[in-house]
Design a protein around this motif. Structure first.
Motif, PDB file in Angstrom:
ATOM      1  N   LEU A 104       0.855  -1.195   0.000  1.00  0.00           N
ATOM      2  CA  LEU A 104       0.000   0.000   0.000  1.00  0.00           C
ATOM      3  C   LEU A 104       0.883   1.234   0.000  1.00  0.00           C
ATOM      4  O   LEU A 104       1.948   1.234   0.618  1.00  0.00           O
ATOM      5  N   THR A 105       0.416   2.300  -0.639  1.00  0.00           N
ATOM      6  CA  THR A 105       1.071   3.602  -0.553  1.00  0.00           C
ATOM      7  C   THR A 105       0.010   4.654  -0.305  1.00  0.00           C
ATOM      8  O   THR A 105      -1.082   4.601  -0.878  1.00  0.00           O
ATOM      9  N   LEU A 165      -4.683   9.786  -1.642  1.00  0.00           N
ATOM     10  CA  LEU A 165      -4.897   8.575  -2.418  1.00  0.00           C
ATOM     11  C   LEU A 165      -4.189   7.436  -1.712  1.00  0.00           C
ATOM     12  O   LEU A 165      -2.983   7.483  -1.491  1.00  0.00           O
ATOM     13  N   LEU A 166      -4.957   6.421  -1.305  1.00  0.00           N
ATOM     14  CA  LEU A 166      -4.409   5.195  -0.734  1.00  0.00           C
ATOM     15  C   LEU A 166      -4.547   4.142  -1.810  1.00  0.00           C
ATOM     16  O   LEU A 166      -5.659   3.806  -2.218  1.00  0.00           O
ATOM     17  N   ILE A 167      -3.433   3.652  -2.303  1.00  0.00           N
ATOM     18  CA  ILE A 167      -3.460   2.749  -3.457  1.00  0.00           C
ATOM     19  C   ILE A 167      -2.803   1.416  -3.083  1.00  0.00           C
ATOM     20  O   ILE A 167      -1.820   1.387  -2.353  1.00  0.00           O
ATOM     21  N   SER A 168      -3.386   0.336  -3.585  1.00  0.00           N
ATOM     22  CA  SER A 168      -2.934  -1.014  -3.297  1.00  0.00           C
ATOM     23  C   SER A 168      -2.611  -1.734  -4.601  1.00  0.00           C
ATOM     24  O   SER A 168      -3.291  -1.532  -5.609  1.00  0.00           O
ATOM     25  N   SER A 169      -1.573  -2.572  -4.558  1.00  0.00           N
ATOM     26  CA  SER A 169      -1.142  -3.298  -5.752  1.00  0.00           C
ATOM     27  C   SER A 169      -0.595  -4.656  -5.335  1.00  0.00           C
ATOM     28  O   SER A 169      -0.128  -4.814  -4.213  1.00  0.00           O
ATOM     29  N   PRO A 170      -0.612  -5.633  -6.239  1.00  0.00           N
ATOM     30  CA  PRO A 170      -0.096  -6.954  -5.895  1.00  0.00           C
ATOM     31  C   PRO A 170       1.416  -7.004  -5.668  1.00  0.00           C
ATOM     32  O   PRO A 170       1.907  -7.915  -5.039  1.00  0.00           O
ATOM     33  N   SER A 171       2.163  -6.041  -6.169  1.00  0.00           N
ATOM     34  CA  SER A 171       3.616  -6.081  -5.985  1.00  0.00           C
ATOM     35  C   SER A 171       4.175  -4.682  -5.747  1.00  0.00           C
ATOM     36  O   SER A 171       3.582  -3.680  -6.158  1.00  0.00           O
ATOM     37  N   VAL A 172       5.318  -4.641  -5.094  1.00  0.00           N
ATOM     38  CA  VAL A 172       5.989  -3.370  -4.811  1.00  0.00           C
ATOM     39  C   VAL A 172       6.377  -2.676  -6.118  1.00  0.00           C
ATOM     40  O   VAL A 172       6.178  -1.468  -6.273  1.00  0.00           O
ATOM     41  N   ASP A 193      -0.031  -8.699   4.686  1.00  0.00           N
ATOM     42  CA  ASP A 193      -1.379  -8.672   5.256  1.00  0.00           C
ATOM     43  C   ASP A 193      -2.029  -7.292   5.132  1.00  0.00           C
ATOM     44  O   ASP A 193      -3.180  -7.120   5.504  1.00  0.00           O
ATOM     45  N   HIS A 194      -1.308  -6.306   4.621  1.00  0.00           N
ATOM     46  CA  HIS A 194      -1.889  -4.981   4.374  1.00  0.00           C
ATOM     47  C   HIS A 194      -2.479  -4.980   2.969  1.00  0.00           C
ATOM     48  O   HIS A 194      -1.802  -4.729   1.985  1.00  0.00           O
ATOM     49  N   LEU A 195      -3.757  -5.263   2.922  1.00  0.00           N
ATOM     50  CA  LEU A 195      -4.429  -5.480   1.656  1.00  0.00           C
ATOM     51  C   LEU A 195      -5.790  -4.814   1.708  1.00  0.00           C
ATOM     52  O   LEU A 195      -6.492  -4.903   2.719  1.00  0.00           O
TER      53      LEU A 195
END
Length: 126
Positions: A3-4, A43-50, A78-80
């Motif tokens: 997450l970022t 903006l809190l954005i999530s992705s499968p990879s760094v 676990d941060h998903l």
């Protein structure tokens, strides 16, 4: 799932919002996240990879912003955010962003976002 959390001086433009949605849907890796329009914006954005997350952040930063800051990146598995791939969900206020992070990501994500908001905005929601 990494997450970022990004913060913006302000985020009002419907064109920028449309671009964020397009990036989330058309990039080879689908992203999901939460966003806050207004002043400040976030903006809190999530992705499968760094690596994929870094590519999305780089694309967002290339857009024209008065100021954009990365308030932090969590690489914990676990941060998903449990959102459909490509979904960007609007929240009404910073407190709402923290609550939605907990709703879609669990207590660990909510605490991480709360800490990032406090560090980045000097206080943040309690």
């Amino acid at each position: 799932m990494p997450l970022t959390l990004l913060s913006f001086h302000h985020f009002y433009s419907p064109i920028k919002l449309s671009t964020l949605h397009t990036l989330a849907h058309t990039h080879p890796t689908l992203y999901s996240g939460l966003y806050l329009q207004g002043r400040p914006g976030a903006l809190l954005i999530s992705s499968p990879s760094v690596a994929a997350l870094q590519a999305y952040v780089k694309a967002v930063k290339r857009m024209r912003w008065q100021r954009v800051h990365n308030l932090g990146t969590s690489e914990r598995e676990d941060h998903l955010l449990r959102l459909p791939a490509g979904a960007l969900v609007s929240v009404e206020e910073m407190r709402g962003l923290v609550r939605a992070a907990g709703e879609y990501g669990g207590a660990g994500v909510e605490e991480w976002v709360r800490g990032a908001v406090r560090r980045g905005f000097g206080g943040g929601p309690r």
